[in-house]
Design a protein around this motif. Sequence first.
Motif, mmCIF file in Angstrom:
data_model
loop_
_atom_site.group_PDB
_atom_site.id
_atom_site.type_symbol
_atom_site.label_atom_id
_atom_site.label_comp_id
_atom_site.label_asym_id
_atom_site.label_seq_id
_atom_site.Cartn_x
_atom_site.Cartn_y
_atom_site.Cartn_z
ATOM 1 N N LYS A 1 0.866 -1.297 -0.611
ATOM 2 C CA LYS A 1 -0.267 0.068 0.049
ATOM 3 C C LYS A 1 1.016 1.346 0.065
ATOM 4 O O LYS A 1 1.830 0.936 0.762
ATOM 5 N N LEU B 1 -6.739 8.351 3.026
ATOM 6 C CA LEU B 1 -7.059 7.006 3.689
ATOM 7 C C LEU B 1 -8.179 6.945 5.055
ATOM 8 O O LEU B 1 -8.386 5.640 5.149
ATOM 9 N N LEU B 2 -8.589 7.795 4.960
ATOM 10 C CA LEU B 2 -10.160 7.772 5.891
ATOM 11 C C LEU B 2 -11.329 7.489 4.957
ATOM 12 O O LEU B 2 -12.385 7.890 5.068
ATOM 13 N N TYR C 1 -13.715 4.113 2.493
ATOM 14 C CA TYR C 1 -13.371 3.038 1.975
ATOM 15 C C TYR C 1 -13.706 2.948 1.020
ATOM 16 O O TYR C 1 -13.883 2.110 -0.238
ATOM 17 N N THR D 1 -3.139 -1.263 4.770
ATOM 18 C CA THR D 1 -2.878 -0.785 6.740
ATOM 19 C C THR D 1 -4.691 -1.187 6.953
ATOM 20 O O THR D 1 -5.497 -0.761 6.340
ATOM 21 N N VAL E 1 -7.755 1.180 9.777
ATOM 22 C CA VAL E 1 -8.140 1.641 11.084
ATOM 23 C C VAL E 1 -9.495 2.089 11.377
ATOM 24 O O VAL E 1 -9.737 2.379 11.957
ATOM 25 N N GLY E 2 -10.199 1.296 10.437
ATOM 26 C CA GLY E 2 -11.886 1.064 10.613
ATOM 27 C C GLY E 2 -12.275 0.526 9.707
ATOM 28 O O GLY E 2 -13.457 -0.300 8.745
ATOM 29 N N GLY E 3 -11.219 -0.805 8.455
ATOM 30 C CA GLY E 3 -11.812 -1.493 8.035
ATOM 31 C C GLY E 3 -10.932 -1.993 6.744
ATOM 32 O O GLY E 3 -11.767 -2.784 5.940
ATOM 33 N N CYS F 1 -11.571 10.922 14.808
ATOM 34 C CA CYS F 1 -11.496 12.053 14.531
ATOM 35 C C CYS F 1 -11.375 12.996 16.007
ATOM 36 O O CYS F 1 -12.239 13.869 15.885
ATOM 37 N N LEU G 1 -18.583 17.156 5.629
ATOM 38 C CA LEU G 1 -19.493 16.878 7.156
ATOM 39 C C LEU G 1 -18.038 17.637 8.314
ATOM 40 O O LEU G 1 -18.480 18.197 9.432
ATOM 41 N N TRP G 2 -17.379 17.428 7.894
ATOM 42 C CA TRP G 2 -16.456 17.879 8.851
ATOM 43 C C TRP G 2 -15.572 19.305 8.777
ATOM 44 O O TRP G 2 -15.383 20.277 9.353
ATOM 45 N N MET H 1 -28.824 9.573 11.307
ATOM 46 C CA MET H 1 -27.358 11.280 11.528
ATOM 47 C C MET H 1 -27.557 11.742 12.400
ATOM 48 O O MET H 1 -26.148 12.127 13.046
ATOM 49 N N LEU I 1 -24.115 10.774 14.377
ATOM 50 C CA LEU I 1 -23.109 11.006 14.155
ATOM 51 C C LEU I 1 -23.002 12.425 13.564
ATOM 52 O O LEU I 1 -22.148 12.991 14.435
ATOM 53 N N VAL J 1 -20.272 6.203 4.735
ATOM 54 C CA VAL J 1 -19.677 6.323 5.934
ATOM 55 C C VAL J 1 -19.575 5.089 7.368
ATOM 56 O O VAL J 1 -18.828 4.797 8.127
ATOM 57 N N VAL K 1 -18.957 1.412 8.706
ATOM 58 C CA VAL K 1 -18.092 0.528 8.452
ATOM 59 C C VAL K 1 -18.664 0.032 10.335
ATOM 60 O O VAL K 1 -17.164 -1.122 9.793
HETATM 61 C C1 LIG Z 1 -22.122 14.901 11.027
HETATM 62 C C2 LIG Z 1 -20.732 13.656 10.591
HETATM 63 C C3 LIG Z 1 -19.210 14.214 11.148
HETATM 64 C C4 LIG Z 1 -18.907 12.801 11.605
HETATM 65 C C5 LIG Z 1 -18.310 12.446 10.086
HETATM 66 C C6 LIG Z 1 -17.146 11.722 9.454
HETATM 67 C C7 LIG Z 1 -16.087 11.657 9.036
HETATM 68 C C8 LIG Z 1 -15.910 10.060 8.432
HETATM 69 C C9 LIG Z 1 -14.941 9.967 9.213
HETATM 70 C C10 LIG Z 1 -14.353 8.535 9.846
HETATM 71 C C11 LIG Z 1 -14.929 7.806 8.526
HETATM 72 C C12 LIG Z 1 -13.673 6.939 8.425
HETATM 73 C C13 LIG Z 1 -14.123 5.243 7.962
HETATM 74 C C14 LIG Z 1 -13.074 4.659 7.672
HETATM 75 C C15 LIG Z 1 -12.412 3.679 6.729
HETATM 76 C C16 LIG Z 1 -11.836 2.784 6.594
HETATM 77 C C17 LIG Z 1 -10.392 3.977 7.285
HETATM 78 C C18 LIG Z 1 -9.165 2.854 7.496
HETATM 79 O O1 LIG Z 1 -9.345 1.792 7.964
HETATM 80 N N1 LIG Z 1 -7.666 3.275 6.870
HETATM 81 C C19 LIG Z 1 -6.633 2.806 6.841
HETATM 82 C C20 LIG Z 1 -5.781 3.367 7.833
HETATM 83 O O2 LIG Z 1 -5.015 4.945 8.261
HETATM 84 O O3 LIG Z 1 -4.455 3.315 8.038
#
Ligand SMILES: CCCCCCCC/C=C\CCCCCCCC(=O)NCC(=O)O
Length: 572
Positions: free
Chosen positions: A139, A188-189, A191, A233, A235-237, A379, A405-406, A427, A430, A486, A489
């Motif tokens: 990766k 990376l955040l 999927y 890698t 961190v969430g899937g 986050c 959203l961020w 929602m 979140l 999101v 996950v």
């Molecule tokens: C109003 C809602 C606010 C929440 C906003 C959320 C934004 C999304 C934040 C995180 C998403 C996480 C998804 C994770 C997907 C997999 C990521 C992963 O495993 N990455 C690997 C790594 O970081 O090495």
Amino acid sequence: MLFYVVLLLLGAGAYYYHFTANRKKIIERLEVVAQRRRDDLAKNVEETRRIADKLDPKRRDYVGGLDFIQLQNELQKGTVTCVEAVRTYFHKAILAHEKTNAVTCFILEADQQAEELDEKAKQASYVKPPMFGVPLSLKECLKVKGYDTTRGFVQDAYRPATEDSIQIEHYKKLGLIPFCQTNVPQSLLSYNCSNPLFGTTTNPFDSTRTCGGSSGGEGALIGGRGSIIGIGTDVGGSVRIPCHFTGTAGIKPSKMRFAHRGGGASVPGKPMIDANDGPMAQDVKANVEFLRNVWGDIDFQSDRDPYCPPVHWNESLYSSEKKLRVGYYIDDGWFTPTPALQRAVLESKKHLENAGHTVIPFYPPRLTKVMQLYFRAVCLDGGQYVLNKLLKDIIEPTIRFQVTLWMVPTWVQRILSYPVSLVFPRMAVLMQSLTRDTFELREAYADIEAYREEYVGMMMKDNLDVILCPASVMPAPQHDIPSKVVSGVSYTCLYNLLDFGAGVVPVTTVSKSDEEKLINEYPETDKWYQTVKKATIGAIGMPIGVQVAAPPFREEAVLRTMREIELAITGK
Ligand SMILES: CCCCCCCC/C=C\CCCCCCCC(=O)NCC(=O)O
């Protein structure tokens, strides 16, 4: 009063003008860099092709037809050379890349490294390391000396790593030959797998759908048969979701089973959400063989990183004859998966029962709370670190929804969450997740600790060895869907929050009757369900995996379970 309002509006207008003018300049400059990087990749592919073409096509077909164990054995015996292995996978990776856009850079020195290993092997005194000559894809975010780790940020192009990470050093010592880097979603955040530097990586089974992420390039390459083993890698899937989407097998070990010195991260400094690197391959067998050798020699990593405990491969846990006790669920109570994913778990349950194991229902507690804790802790600065980087970059369109959203301040999200909860309760959960202050963050950390205790307590009460559950909520969707869902996950991020070892094994593909069930029975109660349902229509034939998880340092039990499912399905 009017004077102050006008003054405020003028101030805001001036700020907005300055901000957009500044971003325009940044983007123009970065677009030049991105174009140069893509041109370099095109030249790099041509150079790789030139090297790959030196190998006789008949020989290439033979070497390319071997599975991981067969290739490893032939390399050990010397009936296949390292140069043949590398040139074969250069060729196969180019084919997969042309189909899916999976590769960000070929590591041309791989050919040289292979020649050197072949030379060494001629000496009678030379003892071949266990994975001698096996080509390894990586990766893009993993640190390899001389190569970029951009994580899809254009601003980080042409800033090569100055050292190999300890893990990469170890893989080379074990004889593996890193031969290419693979694509990721920006930051990376996510999927999915798209960024403004290298573009979109597609699913090898359907280019309109994502290969998953963030180790999506690995999924596309391995699923497209362009690599025999790779490292992602998670961190969430990010290892498990691409495996599920592309019909490949992989595992995210618990955090302490690898050294992290010299490695990178999507968001550094998030102590309660544990990430790890993990292997991905065409089958479970290859994952087992890889980890057996890496963990068999883990002192190499422990000696160089005292935070990595010298926990060796536990063969007795993997090869045990003792029947397993497995807890299973098909719905986590937060997000009902589509029918094919539920069927995959039930079929795997049957396979395990047929092998004599006991499989009983298990209900992971309070997933709604878990989702809030996960997003709060991943986050932990309200998304500020990633947002700061994104605002200095070209923002990838397929994650724009998530970025928006961020950008909404936490206090605004909190206020809006109350009316939203009336029509879209999930929602609202979140919208209440991003942290307001350090008091709330400390509470979240304490809650995660308590949840870990509760979860393992439940497993111990039922004497469970492993958990069997869906790998996601849906099969591979279209490229823009992950950022819009999101919350999908939940099946994977739970095991980062718990820091369990968790892996995915391919089990089936979406059938016509799954689709009929989806159309007639799948919920449409909110926007996320509607989006998932729409995205899953037309997914007949797409791969479906299941997930197996176990508490830290019991990865061998996870692999044993995955392997037994694989054996029952493939017979090999
Ligand atoms: C109003 C809602 C606010 C929440 C906003 C959320 C934004 C999304 C934040 C995180 C998403 C996480 C998804 C994770 C997907 C997999 C990521 C992963 O495993 N990455 C690997 C790594 O970081 O090495």
